[in-house]
Design an enzyme around this catalytic site. Structure first.
Site, PDB file in Angstrom:
ATOM      1  N   GLU A 302      24.917  20.461   2.301  1.00  0.00           N
ATOM      2  CA  GLU A 302      26.249  19.616   3.879  1.00  0.00           C
ATOM      3  C   GLU A 302      26.237  20.343   4.389  1.00  0.00           C
ATOM      4  O   GLU A 302      27.242  19.627   4.702  1.00  0.00           O
ATOM      5  CB  GLU A 302      27.038  18.938   2.419  1.00  0.00           C
ATOM      6  N   HIS A 326      23.077  12.303  -1.593  1.00  0.00           N
ATOM      7  CA  HIS A 326      23.833  13.668  -2.281  1.00  0.00           C
ATOM      8  C   HIS A 326      24.496  14.369  -0.234  1.00  0.00           C
ATOM      9  O   HIS A 326      25.690  14.419  -0.666  1.00  0.00           O
ATOM     10  CB  HIS A 326      23.582  14.338  -3.199  1.00  0.00           C
ATOM     11  N   GLU A 327      23.518  15.110  -0.105  1.00  0.00           N
ATOM     12  CA  GLU A 327      24.160  15.487   0.957  1.00  0.00           C
ATOM     13  C   GLU A 327      25.282  14.906   2.062  1.00  0.00           C
ATOM     14  O   GLU A 327      26.051  15.043   2.697  1.00  0.00           O
ATOM     15  CB  GLU A 327      22.849  16.544   1.218  1.00  0.00           C
ATOM     16  N   HIS A 330      28.801  13.906   1.334  1.00  0.00           N
ATOM     17  CA  HIS A 330      28.977  15.243   1.771  1.00  0.00           C
ATOM     18  C   HIS A 330      30.306  15.398   2.336  1.00  0.00           C
ATOM     19  O   HIS A 330      31.606  15.844   2.579  1.00  0.00           O
ATOM     20  CB  HIS A 330      29.007  16.821   1.156  1.00  0.00           C
ATOM     21  N   GLU A 349      31.445  17.738  -6.025  1.00  0.00           N
ATOM     22  CA  GLU A 349      30.037  17.900  -6.189  1.00  0.00           C
ATOM     23  C   GLU A 349      30.497  16.417  -7.290  1.00  0.00           C
ATOM     24  O   GLU A 349      29.774  15.538  -7.328  1.00  0.00           O
ATOM     25  CB  GLU A 349      29.280  18.910  -7.417  1.00  0.00           C
ATOM     26  N   ASP A 404      29.147  32.261  -8.076  1.00  0.00           N
ATOM     27  CA  ASP A 404      27.107  31.808  -7.957  1.00  0.00           C
ATOM     28  C   ASP A 404      26.810  31.620  -9.261  1.00  0.00           C
ATOM     29  O   ASP A 404      26.116  30.833  -9.980  1.00  0.00           O
ATOM     30  CB  ASP A 404      26.685  32.743  -7.903  1.00  0.00           C
ATOM     31  N   TYR A 412      29.091  18.939 -11.383  1.00  0.00           N
ATOM     32  CA  TYR A 412      28.352  17.045 -11.092  1.00  0.00           C
ATOM     33  C   TYR A 412      28.212  16.325 -11.649  1.00  0.00           C
ATOM     34  O   TYR A 412      28.516  14.712 -11.533  1.00  0.00           O
ATOM     35  CB  TYR A 412      26.662  17.899 -10.707  1.00  0.00           C
TER      36      TYR A 412
HETATM   37  N1  BES Z   1      26.864  21.812  -1.887  1.00  0.00           N
HETATM   38  C1  BES Z   1      25.105  21.778  -3.198  1.00  0.00           C
HETATM   39  C2  BES Z   1      24.513  23.089  -2.854  1.00  0.00           C
HETATM   40  C3  BES Z   1      25.431  25.030  -3.870  1.00  0.00           C
HETATM   41  C4  BES Z   1      26.563  24.494  -4.720  1.00  0.00           C
HETATM   42  C5  BES Z   1      25.336  25.842  -2.923  1.00  0.00           C
HETATM   43  C6  BES Z   1      27.202  25.547  -5.067  1.00  0.00           C
HETATM   44  C7  BES Z   1      25.962  27.142  -3.132  1.00  0.00           C
HETATM   45  C8  BES Z   1      27.055  26.534  -4.095  1.00  0.00           C
HETATM   46  C9  BES Z   1      24.974  21.193  -2.129  1.00  0.00           C
HETATM   47  O1  BES Z   1      25.328  19.927  -2.014  1.00  0.00           O
HETATM   48  C10 BES Z   1      23.705  20.640  -3.962  1.00  0.00           C
HETATM   49  O2  BES Z   1      23.895  20.268  -4.589  1.00  0.00           O
HETATM   50  N2  BES Z   1      23.044  20.569  -3.474  1.00  0.00           N
HETATM   51  C11 BES Z   1      21.658  20.241  -4.991  1.00  0.00           C
HETATM   52  C12 BES Z   1      21.340  19.012  -5.142  1.00  0.00           C
HETATM   53  C13 BES Z   1      21.668  17.324  -5.543  1.00  0.00           C
HETATM   54  C14 BES Z   1      21.144  16.677  -4.971  1.00  0.00           C
HETATM   55  C15 BES Z   1      22.272  17.503  -6.996  1.00  0.00           C
HETATM   56  C16 BES Z   1      20.732  21.171  -4.924  1.00  0.00           C
HETATM   57  O3  BES Z   1      20.615  22.278  -4.032  1.00  0.00           O
HETATM   58  O4  BES Z   1      19.936  20.987  -6.208  1.00  0.00           O
HETATM   59 ZN    ZN Z   2      26.344  18.950  -3.778  1.00  0.00          ZN
END
Ligand code: BES
Ligand code: ZN
Length: 634
Positions: A302, A326-327, A330, A349, A404, A412
């Site tokens: 996002e 989703h993005e 955010h 999330e 990570d 989520y």
């Molecule tokens: N912000 C997250 C990606 C993220 C989270 C990067 C934690 C680094 C650390 C992003 O908004 C996200 O949740 N992406 C999901 C997509 C979603 C539709 C659940 C993904 O990448 O799968």
């Molecule tokens: Zn997210």
């Protein structure tokens, strides 16, 4: 000039002793209201002394070198001193070469003394700068290294066009420090500007005011006038085209993908309008998307004003647009109202997953939204089986851990489920203004779980007593698993899929007689996700001959299909599975496949063989995650 003043040494030792990473475990969130001053709790993932002094603006001047795989230049940080006795600035860095540090004095810029501490494998190197006169500005001359964890440098061969290289950043959670020396904590917000030079023919974009008409002559300049946390710093450089989608939205992608991307994302502007109607103004000006090469390790990120997205959501039928929802969501939950630390990640999330579902309901209808709720809840229940109980709590204990490694679906899907429960209990006429109030009151602030609980108690629970009890709240926040009072969502379409699957498995309906030709992506994902472990390779072969699942061009369906295929030892997927793992680097679509393979000794050998082929194209994050799972070197 690397050596530090003896007096500062004492201070550095003291700082080292009293600062992070701390060993104390973070306590469960108390059931009784807590004062909002917890908001300043130091972030255990950052070395920054942000209670003493805060970065309020960062001005970057960077050159992008693909030969050296480095960003090189300066960052000028504007400082606001909160503690009038403080005289050091502590920043986060990781694998940066610091050439020089200057501080602003009455006489102009002068050298500042500094120290780069030994590298911690999780958190990087603390950079301590002596600022005896509490300078208002510091300037750091530095370069990133090729192994920067927050950047991926791609050869032309890894792009669609094959003629130009590509580079992109992924700063969340704690990777901004690998390309900018900064207070790398979501508790601190700052504005930024940048002047970036790159080789001719390449466009630079950032999480800022991109100008699609800029030619790049003399470099690209950016300004981000809204204060953002460091994890939203973002940059990408490549051979990019632009297509408008609506009045304030558009998409950047490589030439060979721009048409498909623009077609896939046509509903973007409608999504922005829908979210504004629900939760208030979009406060960031433009909303553009950037489609990255397939090695991008996430589905989407996002980055403000410019969502970064994987090309694997371009399915050809707009069926994976909930990722854009989703993005975009955010822009309210996360970018506007930001988790103050990574333990409060569910505030980003969980809220976003909930808002995402409200957006897709507006744009694609109620049944579509219900299907996605069922997939989210089923996925969570399944995923939780493999998650250690402490990590099943909404507020994750992140102390001493790399975010990570703590990443899971819990913040989520459990977070969204809690909000859905509140919505159902209080009704949308009460819940929607409550949620909108959360975004309005905390706009451009960083918030903790305690802040949310205080607001929940005063503005929802106390006003409507007897609808939602403390014990239930405690179960959602502090207990593992899903609370006993949780209500599962249902969908008529997915119930029909359940019935069809049951008949297929019982042998009373052949694969050819399944209504799969008319199933949406969501129905297929539900069908495949519900196949039992005992599904045989003959059953898969029957499905394959009826629907050519092995040949699907939908990356999500391919993933679910390969996962089943590996478990059933279904031979026909062998080559396409390898092709998928080599072509795609999105963590969610590759890591579980390696894990599934590694369950048998022969499968594990095969997994390692494929990993060796694929690894050179993977992002550092994907490479490390897979290597850890397989127990081999990255
Ligand atoms: N912000 C997250 C990606 C993220 C989270 C990067 C934690 C680094 C650390 C992003 O908004 C996200 O949740 N992406 C999901 C997509 C979603 C539709 C659940 C993904 O990448 O799968
Ligand atoms: Zn997210």
């Amino acid at each position: 000039m690397r050596l530090i003043h003896p007096a500062l040494c004492v201070c550095v030792v003291l700082l080292a002793a009293c600062s992070k990473p701390a060993e104390v475990a973070s306590p469960a969130i108390p059931a009784t209201p807590v004062k909002a001053e917890v908001a300043t709790t130091p972030d255990p993932q950052s070395y920054a002394n942000y209670d003493d002094v805060r970065v309020t603006d960062a001005a970057l001047t960077l050159d992008v070198s693909f030969e050296r795989k480095q960003l090189a230049g300066t960052v000028e940080l504007a400082l606001e001193w909160l503690d009038s006795n403080a005289n050091t600035l502590v920043l986060d860095t990781r694998d940066l070469d610091i050439a020089r540090v200057e501080r602003e004095a009455v006489s102009g810029w002068i050298e500042a003394e500094y120290d780069v501490a030994a590298r911690d494998p999780k958190f990087g190197s603390k950079l301590t700068i002596a600022l005896p006169e509490r300078a208002k500005r510091v300037r750091i001359t530095y370069n990133s290294r090729p192994e920067a964890t927050g950047l991926q440098w791609l050869d032309p061969a890894q792009t669609l066009g094959k003629s130009q290289p590509f580079m992109f950043s992924q700063s969340q959670a704690i990777h901004a420090r690998s390309w900018v020396p900064i207070q790398d904590t979501p508790a601190v917000r700052f504005t930024y500007s940048a002047n970036v030079t790159a080789p001719e023919g390449l466009r630079v974009v950032m999480s800022a005011d991109n100008d699609a008409t800029a030619t790049g002559e003399g470099g690209y300049s950016f300004r981000m006038p809204q204060a953002i946390p460091s994890y939203l710093l973002a940059i990408a450089v490549g051979e990019l085209e632009f297509r408008p989608l609506g009045a304030r939205s558009g998409v950047y992608a490589e030439k060979g993908r721009i048409e498909a991307a623009a077609n896939e994302f046509t509903d973007t502007e409608a999504m922005i309008d829908a979210t504004e109607k629900l939760f208030g103004d979009y406060r960031w000006g433009r909303y553009d998307l950037l489609v990255l090469p397939p090695s991008f390790p996430y589905g989407g990120m996002e980055n403000p004003r410019l969502t970064f997205a994987t090309p694997t959501i371009i399915a050809g039928d707009r069926s994976l647009m909930s990722l854009v929802a989703h993005e975009l969501a955010h822009s309210w939950s996360g970018n506007l109202v930001t988790n103050a630390g990574w333990r409060d990640f569910w505030l980003n999330e969980g809220f976003t997953t909930y808002v995402e579902n409200r957006i897709v309901e507006e744009v694609y209808g109620e049944e579509f939204a219900r299907m996605e709720q069922v997939l989210s809840q089923d996925g969570l229940i399944e995923e939780m089986k493999a998650i250690a109980t402490p990590d099943q709590r909404l507020v994750v204990d992140v102390v001493g851990r790399d975010p990570d490694e703590t990443f899971s679906g819990v913040p989520y899907h459990k977070g969204a489920w809690l909000l859905l429960t509140l919505e159902q209990r209080f009704g949308r006429e009460v819940f929607d203004p409550f949620l909108r109030g959360w975004f309005d009151r905390n706009a451009f602030e960083s918030v903790t779980t305690e802040d949310f609980l205080a607001y929940l108690r005063s503005d929802l629970l106390a006003k409507h007593p007897g609808k939602f009890e403390e014990a239930e709240l405690d179960a959602w926040l502090n207990q593992p698993g899903i609370p006993a009072t949780a209500v599962k969502s249902t969908s008529a379409k997915l119930a029909a899929v359940d019935a069809a699957r049951a008949e297929f498995l019982a042998g009373t309906r052949t694969a050819a007689k399944l209504p799969g030709k008319s199933w949406s992506t969501q129905e297929w994902l539900h069908f495949l996700g519900g196949l039992p472990d005992a599904t045989t390779s003959d059953q898969l072969a029957a499905l394959d001959s009826a629907f050519d699942l092995t040949g699907t061009r939908n990356a999500e369906i391919a993933f679910a299909w390969f996962k089943r295929g590996i478990a059933a030892n279904y031979e026909a997927i062998r080559d396409p599975l390898q092709a998928h793992l080599v072509a795609i680097g999105r963590r969610k679509l590759v890591v579980p496949l390696y894990e599934e393979m590694a369950k048998s000794p022969e499968g594990k050998a095969e997994a390692i063989r494929i990993f060796r082929l694929a690894a050179p194209g993977y992002h550092p994050l994907t490479r490390t995650t897979v290597a850890t799972k397989l127990g081999v070197d990255p």
